[in-house]
Scaffold this motif. Sequence first.
Motif, short mmCIF file in Angstrom:
data_model
loop_
_atom_site.label_atom_id
_atom_site.label_comp_id
_atom_site.label_asym_id
_atom_site.label_seq_id
_atom_site.Cartn_x
_atom_site.Cartn_y
_atom_site.Cartn_z
N LYS A 129 0.82 -1.22 0.00
CA LYS A 129 0.00 0.00 0.00
C LYS A 129 0.85 1.27 0.00
CE LYS A 129 -3.82 -2.35 0.46
NZ LYS A 129 -3.56 -3.49 -0.39
N ARG B 87 -5.04 4.79 -1.10
CA ARG B 87 -4.98 4.35 0.30
C ARG B 87 -6.14 4.92 1.10
NH1 ARG B 87 0.61 5.30 0.03
NH2 ARG B 87 0.30 7.38 0.91
N TYR C 275 -9.29 3.13 0.07
CA TYR C 275 -9.23 1.77 0.59
C TYR C 275 -9.54 1.74 2.09
CZ TYR C 275 -7.14 -2.68 2.00
OH TYR C 275 -6.93 -3.91 2.55
N ASN C 276 -8.95 2.65 2.83
CA ASN C 276 -9.19 2.71 4.29
C ASN C 276 -10.64 3.05 4.60
OD1 ASN C 276 -6.58 2.00 4.90
ND2 ASN C 276 -5.87 4.12 4.98
N GLU D 293 -13.23 2.27 2.76
CA GLU D 293 -14.01 1.06 2.48
C GLU D 293 -13.83 0.03 3.59
OE1 GLU D 293 -16.23 0.43 0.06
OE2 GLU D 293 -15.99 2.53 -0.49
N MET D 294 -12.63 -0.11 4.08
CA MET D 294 -12.37 -1.07 5.15
C MET D 294 -13.11 -0.66 6.43
SD MET D 294 -10.75 -3.29 3.56
CE MET D 294 -10.48 -4.44 4.85
N ASP D 295 -13.15 0.62 6.72
CA ASP D 295 -13.88 1.11 7.89
C ASP D 295 -15.37 0.84 7.75
OD1 ASP D 295 -11.60 1.95 9.15
OD2 ASP D 295 -11.82 4.06 8.55
N LYS D 296 -15.91 1.02 6.56
CA LYS D 296 -17.33 0.73 6.33
C LYS D 296 -17.63 -0.74 6.57
CE LYS D 296 -18.35 4.31 2.93
NZ LYS D 296 -18.69 4.57 1.52
N GLN D 297 -16.74 -1.61 6.08
CA GLN D 297 -16.96 -3.05 6.27
C GLN D 297 -16.90 -3.41 7.75
OE1 GLN D 297 -14.25 -5.21 3.78
NE2 GLN D 297 -15.19 -4.47 1.88
N LYS D 298 -15.98 -2.84 8.48
CA LYS D 298 -15.88 -3.11 9.91
C LYS D 298 -17.14 -2.66 10.63
CE LYS D 298 -10.87 -2.77 10.28
NZ LYS D 298 -9.75 -1.97 10.81
N LYS E 25 -19.97 -5.10 10.03
CA LYS E 25 -19.80 -6.32 10.80
C LYS E 25 -20.23 -6.11 12.26
CE LYS E 25 -16.17 -8.41 8.05
NZ LYS E 25 -14.76 -8.81 7.99
#
Length: 101
Positions: free
Chosen positions: A54, A83, A86-87, A89-94, A97
């Motif tokens: 990254k 980056r 990407y971050n 999107e990762m926060d949205k997925q977390k 969950k």
Amino acid sequence: RGEEKEEDIEEKLKKTRKKDKKAGGKKNKEPYPQKRLVSKPLMDTLWTTFKLNKCLTRRKSLLLAFEFSMTERQINQWFFKKRKKYNREMDKQKYKKIQKR
């Protein structure tokens, strides 16, 4: 009547010229330059290097910049934007969950 219209037009031109001088003459300049169309090989290379790592090293960014006739800053900005996206999107997925639990 034709003379009146010409006088009105001249007055309007004088007013706009005064405004342009006050604004610094930036009337015709666009606030942002047009986006550059990027070639397919460049995009493929950037995406593969992004997937592998990254964050770029200075050496790798210089090599990519030289290879594709770009500046190092352009390469670094591309990686920074990806980056950031990407971050996000990762926060949205977390967050999703956590909501499901």
